[in-house]
Design a protein around this motif. Structure first.
Motif, PDB file in Angstrom:
ATOM      1  N   TYR A  27       7.440  32.532 -18.404  1.00 46.46           N
ATOM      2  CA  TYR A  27       6.055  32.916 -18.628  1.00 46.46           C
ATOM      3  C   TYR A  27       5.424  33.071 -17.251  1.00 46.46           C
ATOM      4  O   TYR A  27       5.834  32.410 -16.292  1.00 46.46           O
ATOM      5  N   HIS A  28       4.437  33.963 -17.140  1.00 48.18           N
ATOM      6  CA  HIS A  28       3.965  34.303 -15.802  1.00 48.18           C
ATOM      7  C   HIS A  28       2.658  35.082 -15.884  1.00 48.18           C
ATOM      8  O   HIS A  28       2.216  35.485 -16.963  1.00 48.18           O
ATOM      9  N   CYS A  29       2.074  35.319 -14.727  1.00 47.81           N
ATOM     10  CA  CYS A  29       0.965  36.256 -14.613  1.00 47.81           C
ATOM     11  C   CYS A  29       1.547  37.657 -14.572  1.00 47.81           C
ATOM     12  O   CYS A  29       2.488  37.927 -13.815  1.00 47.81           O
ATOM     13  N   HIS A  30       0.990  38.568 -15.408  1.00 51.58           N
ATOM     14  CA  HIS A  30       1.525  39.928 -15.420  1.00 51.58           C
ATOM     15  C   HIS A  30       0.851  40.849 -14.418  1.00 51.58           C
ATOM     16  O   HIS A  30       1.098  42.050 -14.417  1.00 51.58           O
ATOM     17  N   MET A  42       3.701  33.001  -9.196  1.00 52.08           N
ATOM     18  CA  MET A  42       3.005  32.619 -10.430  1.00 52.08           C
ATOM     19  C   MET A  42       3.875  32.905 -11.655  1.00 52.08           C
ATOM     20  O   MET A  42       3.587  33.770 -12.482  1.00 52.08           O
ATOM     21  N   MET A  43       4.974  32.127 -11.753  1.00 56.44           N
ATOM     22  CA  MET A  43       5.908  32.255 -12.858  1.00 56.44           C
ATOM     23  C   MET A  43       6.579  30.898 -13.060  1.00 56.44           C
ATOM     24  O   MET A  43       6.744  30.126 -12.130  1.00 56.44           O
ATOM     25  N   ALA A  44       6.932  30.611 -14.317  1.00 49.46           N
ATOM     26  CA  ALA A  44       7.602  29.353 -14.647  1.00 49.46           C
ATOM     27  C   ALA A  44       8.597  29.628 -15.771  1.00 49.46           C
ATOM     28  O   ALA A  44       8.587  30.694 -16.381  1.00 49.46           O
ATOM     29  N   ASN A  45       9.470  28.636 -16.048  1.00 49.40           N
ATOM     30  CA  ASN A  45      10.555  28.838 -16.988  1.00 49.40           C
ATOM     31  C   ASN A  45      10.426  27.920 -18.209  1.00 49.40           C
ATOM     32  O   ASN A  45      10.146  26.719 -18.077  1.00 49.40           O
TER      33      ASN A  45
END
Length: 458
Positions: A438-441, A450-453
């Motif tokens: 999930y992340h900032c698009h 700005m992303m994580a799992n």
């Protein structure tokens, strides 16, 4: 102005006074990219990724292409189909492919965005759509960290349509004209779209299907289905058809339970709306993106004409648009297995972006969730610009924005996070185990941390 859409009810921030509106260029006829359609439950596609010089808005520009096109083929499928896709990388950097919005496995050779397809390599993807796969508009693009912004901005994005949305319409509206309205923007430096030091706030040329201000035809009273998709790298659109309204049938390829009418639709990067448009009285109407600011530390965009709608010919009796539409799954009554707080923050001086104080690491699991459970996430934005939350595999239900309950009409996969605000979502982890992000698009933010799992486990 108050706008509902991807972020519920969000107060728009006006662009600075005196910001000039770009002059619309000469008006080409509306056109759509070619379609690659499945047959007998199967579609085989070969996408070659390479740099090419193409004619774009009246000039020769060096861009990144799929199969030689800035606006590549639309992939068109039915629920239950299989897509076999070979990606051939002729770039100088690694790349990969993400089928944005698809509820498919995130592992192996399905929608696995952790793959690195190296220069000179080919890779075979295989996707199986379920028979109840949600119909609507999706898109495909590079998700090659940390080159996602550069590759998508340079041209690596295209549309996907999964048919079946029209079955929810009354019989008289099932054969209406359908139009893809894919929104991309570009800048040119030294004859090419820049792939480093991209300034998303700089003057940019906005296109519809790669065309500047195309002319779209409609008859007075005619009903058309428009598939609006923001398939650009960084910038938001607030789309308005002057003097008319959009009737929303689906958001982020999720059919709604009840249609609704909107004057303007806020579309952060990655978002889509399938809408009905009805022809106004004879004459010309502008489809614009209004002046919009993403916050004190964000970007400010001037009002820009996207396309010109020309209403002409014999009038058609305007069709009645249904209020009730599709059945949806409401998560508000689900037992909540886990509640989490997810915080988006940034260092504007260093161009670093964080989720829960950390920058993305490929091998770190930030959220471990159990299959077939529902979680509630409070997603906070503690920065002075908006961010665009997006999650892969499992779409979510927006519950509230800044503490105000959201009028739920259907699931979505993107939501705009208000400046110094928060949204609450619920998400059910269905069908697939495995790891995905999930992340900032806003892809500049994603590439810069700005992303994580998420890992979904049995």
């Amino acid at each position: 102005m108050l706008v509902t859409g991807c972020a519920g009810t969000t107060t728009m921030q006006a662009a600075p006074a005196g910001t000039a509106s770009p002059t619309a260029a000469a008006q080409p006829a509306f056109g759509q990219p070619p379609e690659l359609r499945s047959s007998n439950g199967l579609l085989r596609v070969r996408l070659v990724v390479e740099q090419r010089t193409v004619r774009l808005a009246g000039q020769d520009v060096r861009v990144m292409t799929y199969n030689g096109h800035y606006m590549p083929p639309t992939i068109r499928l039915l629920p239950g189909d299989r897509l076999d896709l070979t990606l051939v990388n002729r770039l100088g950097d690694h790349t990969n492919l993400h089928t944005h919005g698809w509820h498919v496995s995130p592992s192996g050779n399905s929608d696995n965005v952790y793959l690195h397809i190296m220069p000179g390599q080919s890779y075979h993807y295989s996707y199986r759509l379920s028979k109840d796969f949600a119909p609507g508009t999706y898109w495909y693009h590079s998700h090659a960290h940390p080159h996602a912004e550069a590759q998508v901005f340079a041209g690596l994005s295209g549309a996907i349509v999964v048919d079946g949305l029209k079955r929810y319409l009354p019989p008289g509206l099932r054969n209406i004209t359908e139009r893809l309205i894919a929104l991309k923007d570009f800048q040119v430096k030294n004859g090419a779209i820049p792939t480093s030091n991209i300034d998303s706030g700089a003057p940019t040329t906005r296109t519809v299907n790669g065309l500047v201000n195309p002319v779209i035809s409609i008859r007075p009273g005619e009903t058309q289905l428009w598939r609006l998709a923001n398939i650009g790298a960084d910038i938001a659109y607030n789309v308005q058809l002057q003097g008319s309204r959009f009737t929303v049938l689906a958001q982020d390829a999720n059919p709604v339970d009840r249609t609704w009418s909107e004057e303007a639709l806020l579309m952060p990067p990655g978002s889509r709306f399938d809408v009905l448009v009805q022809g106004p009285p004879e004459g010309r109407t502008q489809m614009i993106t209004t002046a919009y600011s993403t916050g004190p530390d964000g970007d400010s965009y001037p009002e820009t004409t996207l396309a010109t709608l020309v209403s002409s010919g014999s009038p058609i009796r305007q069709a009645a648009i249904p209020a009730d539409f599709a059945e949806i799954d409401d998560l508000s009554h689900d037992p909540v297995a886990r509640r989490r707080t997810i915080t988006f923050s940034e260092n504007d001086q260093t161009n670093q972006f964080f989720i829960n104080g950390k920058q993305w690491a490929a091998d770190r699991i930030d959220v471990r969730a159990k299959l077939n459970t529902t979680e509630e996430w409070v997603i906070r934005n503690v920065s002075d610009e908006q961010h665009t939350f997006h999650v892969h595999v499992n779409d979510f239900q927006l519950m509230s924005v800044n503490g105000k309950p959201y009028h739920f009409r259907g699931w979505q996969d993107t939501v705009q996070l208000p400046v110094r605000g928060e949204v609450v979502i619920r998400m059910r982890f269905r069908n697939f185990t495995g790891k995905y992000p999930y992340h900032c698009h806003i892809l500049n933010h994603e590439d810069n941390g700005m992303m994580a799992n998420v890992e979904v486990v049995p």
